[in-house]
Design an enzyme around this catalytic site. Structure first.
Site, PDB file in Angstrom:
ATOM      1  N   ASN A 142       0.828  -1.212   0.000  1.00  0.00           N
ATOM      2  CA  ASN A 142       0.000   0.000   0.000  1.00  0.00           C
ATOM      3  C   ASN A 142       0.861   1.259   0.000  1.00  0.00           C
ATOM      4  O   ASN A 142       1.943   1.280   0.579  1.00  0.00           O
ATOM      5  CB  ASN A 142      -0.931   0.007   1.214  1.00  0.00           C
ATOM      6  CG  ASN A 142      -1.887  -1.169   1.183  1.00  0.00           C
ATOM      7  OD1 ASN A 142      -1.987  -1.856   0.159  1.00  0.00           O
ATOM      8  ND2 ASN A 142      -2.569  -1.419   2.272  1.00  0.00           N
ATOM      9  N   VAL A 143       0.303   2.295  -0.615  1.00  0.00           N
ATOM     10  CA  VAL A 143       1.031   3.563  -0.717  1.00  0.00           C
ATOM     11  C   VAL A 143       0.320   4.652   0.083  1.00  0.00           C
ATOM     12  O   VAL A 143       0.664   5.823  -0.006  1.00  0.00           O
ATOM     13  CB  VAL A 143       1.161   3.992  -2.204  1.00  0.00           C
ATOM     14  CG1 VAL A 143       1.966   2.967  -2.997  1.00  0.00           C
ATOM     15  CG2 VAL A 143      -0.214   4.199  -2.874  1.00  0.00           C
ATOM     16  N   ASP A 144      -0.700   4.245   0.871  1.00  0.00           N
ATOM     17  CA  ASP A 144      -1.595   5.234   1.490  1.00  0.00           C
ATOM     18  C   ASP A 144      -1.097   5.838   2.798  1.00  0.00           C
ATOM     19  O   ASP A 144      -1.670   6.818   3.288  1.00  0.00           O
ATOM     20  CB  ASP A 144      -3.000   4.640   1.675  1.00  0.00           C
ATOM     21  CG  ASP A 144      -3.029   3.345   2.489  1.00  0.00           C
ATOM     22  OD1 ASP A 144      -2.120   3.137   3.332  1.00  0.00           O
ATOM     23  OD2 ASP A 144      -3.975   2.547   2.299  1.00  0.00           O
ATOM     24  N   HIS A 159       5.828  -0.659  -2.683  1.00  0.00           N
ATOM     25  CA  HIS A 159       5.327   0.058  -3.863  1.00  0.00           C
ATOM     26  C   HIS A 159       5.373   1.572  -3.717  1.00  0.00           C
ATOM     27  O   HIS A 159       4.696   2.284  -4.446  1.00  0.00           O
ATOM     28  CB  HIS A 159       3.898  -0.411  -4.187  1.00  0.00           C
ATOM     29  CG  HIS A 159       3.837  -1.835  -4.670  1.00  0.00           C
ATOM     30  ND1 HIS A 159       2.667  -2.544  -4.823  1.00  0.00           N
ATOM     31  CD2 HIS A 159       4.829  -2.692  -5.028  1.00  0.00           C
ATOM     32  CE1 HIS A 159       2.931  -3.769  -5.253  1.00  0.00           C
ATOM     33  NE2 HIS A 159       4.236  -3.884  -5.382  1.00  0.00           N
ATOM     34  N   CYS A 167      11.121  13.973  -8.947  1.00  0.00           N
ATOM     35  CA  CYS A 167      11.365  14.709 -10.187  1.00  0.00           C
ATOM     36  C   CYS A 167      11.893  13.739 -11.248  1.00  0.00           C
ATOM     37  O   CYS A 167      12.846  12.998 -10.986  1.00  0.00           O
ATOM     38  CB  CYS A 167      12.396  15.815  -9.940  1.00  0.00           C
ATOM     39  SG  CYS A 167      12.830  16.667 -11.466  1.00  0.00           S
ATOM     40  N   CYS A 170      15.780  15.738 -12.324  1.00  0.00           N
ATOM     41  CA  CYS A 170      16.958  15.752 -11.439  1.00  0.00           C
ATOM     42  C   CYS A 170      16.883  14.666 -10.358  1.00  0.00           C
ATOM     43  O   CYS A 170      17.857  14.446  -9.639  1.00  0.00           O
ATOM     44  CB  CYS A 170      17.134  17.126 -10.801  1.00  0.00           C
ATOM     45  SG  CYS A 170      15.867  17.501  -9.563  1.00  0.00           S
ATOM     46  N   THR A 228      -4.733  -8.938   0.411  1.00  0.00           N
ATOM     47  CA  THR A 228      -4.126  -8.820  -0.913  1.00  0.00           C
ATOM     48  C   THR A 228      -4.634  -9.943  -1.804  1.00  0.00           C
ATOM     49  O   THR A 228      -4.795 -11.076  -1.338  1.00  0.00           O
ATOM     50  CB  THR A 228      -2.582  -8.840  -0.857  1.00  0.00           C
ATOM     51  OG1 THR A 228      -2.070  -8.821  -2.199  1.00  0.00           O
ATOM     52  CG2 THR A 228      -2.013 -10.019  -0.095  1.00  0.00           C
ATOM     53  N   GLU A 254     -12.209 -12.978   0.467  1.00  0.00           N
ATOM     54  CA  GLU A 254     -12.309 -13.710  -0.807  1.00  0.00           C
ATOM     55  C   GLU A 254     -11.167 -14.710  -0.908  1.00  0.00           C
ATOM     56  O   GLU A 254     -10.131 -14.536  -0.278  1.00  0.00           O
ATOM     57  CB  GLU A 254     -12.183 -12.725  -1.993  1.00  0.00           C
ATOM     58  CG  GLU A 254     -13.190 -11.602  -2.007  1.00  0.00           C
ATOM     59  CD  GLU A 254     -14.600 -12.096  -2.274  1.00  0.00           C
ATOM     60  OE1 GLU A 254     -14.743 -13.141  -2.938  1.00  0.00           O
ATOM     61  OE2 GLU A 254     -15.551 -11.448  -1.790  1.00  0.00           O
TER      62      GLU A 254
HETATM   63  N1  APR Z   1     -10.179  -7.163   4.741  1.00  0.00           N
HETATM   64  C1  APR Z   1      -9.269  -7.971   4.144  1.00  0.00           C
HETATM   65  N2  APR Z   1      -9.197  -8.133   2.820  1.00  0.00           N
HETATM   66  C2  APR Z   1     -10.068  -7.458   2.062  1.00  0.00           C
HETATM   67  C3  APR Z   1     -11.047  -6.602   2.608  1.00  0.00           C
HETATM   68  C4  APR Z   1     -11.081  -6.467   4.024  1.00  0.00           C
HETATM   69  N3  APR Z   1     -11.974  -5.689   4.621  1.00  0.00           N
HETATM   70  N4  APR Z   1     -11.768  -6.080   1.585  1.00  0.00           N
HETATM   71  C5  APR Z   1     -11.257  -6.580   0.455  1.00  0.00           C
HETATM   72  N5  APR Z   1     -10.239  -7.420   0.725  1.00  0.00           N
HETATM   73  C6  APR Z   1      -9.377  -8.176  -0.193  1.00  0.00           C
HETATM   74  C7  APR Z   1     -10.004  -8.515  -1.514  1.00  0.00           C
HETATM   75  O1  APR Z   1     -10.748  -9.725  -1.411  1.00  0.00           O
HETATM   76  C8  APR Z   1      -8.785  -8.672  -2.403  1.00  0.00           C
HETATM   77  O2  APR Z   1      -8.310 -10.015  -2.400  1.00  0.00           O
HETATM   78  O3  APR Z   1      -8.287  -7.347  -0.505  1.00  0.00           O
HETATM   79  C9  APR Z   1      -7.739  -7.789  -1.735  1.00  0.00           C
HETATM   80  C10 APR Z   1      -7.355  -6.568  -2.526  1.00  0.00           C
HETATM   81  O4  APR Z   1      -6.682  -7.000  -3.673  1.00  0.00           O
HETATM   82  P1  APR Z   1      -6.154  -5.959  -4.744  1.00  0.00           P
HETATM   83  O5  APR Z   1      -7.202  -4.947  -5.010  1.00  0.00           O
HETATM   84  O6  APR Z   1      -5.647  -6.742  -5.893  1.00  0.00           O
HETATM   85  O7  APR Z   1      -4.981  -5.199  -3.963  1.00  0.00           O
HETATM   86  P2  APR Z   1      -3.460  -5.651  -3.793  1.00  0.00           P
HETATM   87  O8  APR Z   1      -3.330  -7.103  -3.643  1.00  0.00           O
HETATM   88  O9  APR Z   1      -2.889  -4.766  -2.748  1.00  0.00           O
HETATM   89  O10 APR Z   1      -2.872  -5.240  -5.213  1.00  0.00           O
HETATM   90  C11 APR Z   1      -1.485  -5.321  -5.418  1.00  0.00           C
HETATM   91  O11 APR Z   1      -1.749  -4.138  -7.458  1.00  0.00           O
HETATM   92  O12 APR Z   1      -2.395  -2.412  -8.931  1.00  0.00           O
HETATM   93  C12 APR Z   1      -1.592  -2.821  -7.963  1.00  0.00           C
HETATM   94  O13 APR Z   1       0.051  -1.442  -7.160  1.00  0.00           O
HETATM   95  C13 APR Z   1      -1.230  -1.903  -6.830  1.00  0.00           C
HETATM   96  O14 APR Z   1      -0.155  -2.467  -4.741  1.00  0.00           O
HETATM   97  C14 APR Z   1      -1.204  -2.801  -5.634  1.00  0.00           C
HETATM   98  C15 APR Z   1      -1.011  -4.178  -6.245  1.00  0.00           C
END
Ligand code: APR
Length: 279
Positions: A142-144, A159, A167, A170, A228, A254
């Site tokens: 995460n970048v948040d 990430h 920049c 530079c 993830t 999921e």
């Molecule tokens: N708690 C836990 N997991 C959750 C929740 C929750 N409340 N809500 C959703 N999820 C799960 C989803 O089921 C999904 O499997 O979080 C996951 C999010 O997956 P992605 O959207 O693919 O995110 P991520 O795995 O972080 O993506 C990886 O992809 O585009 C890029 O750079 C971006 O860092 C990111 C990378």
């Protein structure tokens, strides 16, 4: 970083209590988080229901080519995401991981009473020298910035950081929390365009962060995959590295491609499950 896909499967435990015990007694814990841990804070994920990549194409917004083609469009999207994140607060999942980190630091073997044999320290495992953050390592895609705001200290940010600008001329990097950004796209004092300080598709991960993530994953006894989809590499490959010596636990409502390899699959929101397992 790159996309990939693979199959899912079952056969894992789902008891939070068992995982909590293993986390509590493990000396080497690594956690990899993704966008799902921030979902309950109101930050959209990338895939799945409501995911950003349902409405936009990564190749239009998250590649060096997209930025070269239309920097304003890319920046408008990042500026919008920054405005969403600005309103978000860390949730119970972020906070539970920060607490677990501080508890693990407090369990330092150096503090063990004289009549107890200290457990090995990170630096005593010769094949994996100390990485400077103790035996608990939180790695995030995460970048948040919500993990830091929850109090996590030794975070490994694979990430990058949406609050940093770089920049393209530079190479100057600066922290910038202005929302909305003005001017858009932002320019460096050298006159060249600044880009978001994040890793885009097709780009390498920051070397030092990747090294720390690999070391922590290799030496982990328990590896936690939280929120993830685990389809973006090289980050998802850390779970494969960890599996050589660690038990794998997954927190996600999921299925993921690693479920069939996991010892625990806890199918629910991180904000509910992490406070139970990180006690
Ligand atoms: N708690 C836990 N997991 C959750 C929740 C929750 N409340 N809500 C959703 N999820 C799960 C989803 O089921 C999904 O499997 O979080 C996951 C999010 O997956 P992605 O959207 O693919 O995110 P991520 O795995 O972080 O993506 C990886 O992809 O585009 C890029 O750079 C971006 O860092 C990111 C990378």
């Amino acid at each position: 970083m790159n996309h990939t896909s693979s199959s899912t499967g079952h056969g894992a435990r789902s008891d939070a209590e068992g995982l909590r015990e293993v986390l509590a007694r493990s000396d080497f814990v690594a956690v990899l988080t993704g966008a799902g841990i921030s979902a309950e804070s109101g930050v959209p994920t990338f895939r799945g229901p409501g995911g950003l990549w349902r409405n936009w194409r990564p190749e239009d917004l998250a590649t060096p080519e997209a930025f070269a083609h239309d920097p304003r469009l890319v920046w408008e999207w990042y500026d919008w995401r920054r405005s969403l994140i600005r309103k978000a607060e860390p949730n119970l999942g972020h906070r539970a991981l920060a607490k677990l980190e501080s508890r693990k630091a407090g369990q330092s073997p150096l503090r063990a009473p004289a009549n107890q044999t200290p457990a090995p320290q990170c630096s005593e495992r010769p094949e994996h020298p100390a990485v400077g953050q103790g035996c608990f390592t939180l790695i995030t895609q995460n970048v948040d910035g919500l993990h830091e705001r929850a109090g996590s200290q030794g975070l490994v940010k694979l990430h990058g950081d949406i609050w940093r600008l770089c920049c393209v001329g530079c190479g100057l990097t600066e922290r910038n929390e202005q929302v909305p950004l003005d001017p858009l796209p932002p320019r460096c004092r050298c006159g060249t365009l600044m880009r978001p300080g994040v890793v885009w598709f097709g780009e390498p991960l920051p070397e030092d962060e990747w090294r720390r993530a690999v070391e922590a994953s290799r030496r982990a006894q328990i590896f936690l995959l939280v929120g993830t989809s685990a389809v973006v590499y090289p980050a998802a490959g850390l779970a494969e590295l960890a599996l050589a010596g660690a038990r794998l636990a997954i927190v996600n409502p999921e299925p993921t491609p690693f479920d069939h390899l996991a010892d625990w699959v806890l199918g629910g929101p991180a904000g509910e499950i992490l406070p139970q397992v990180c006690q």
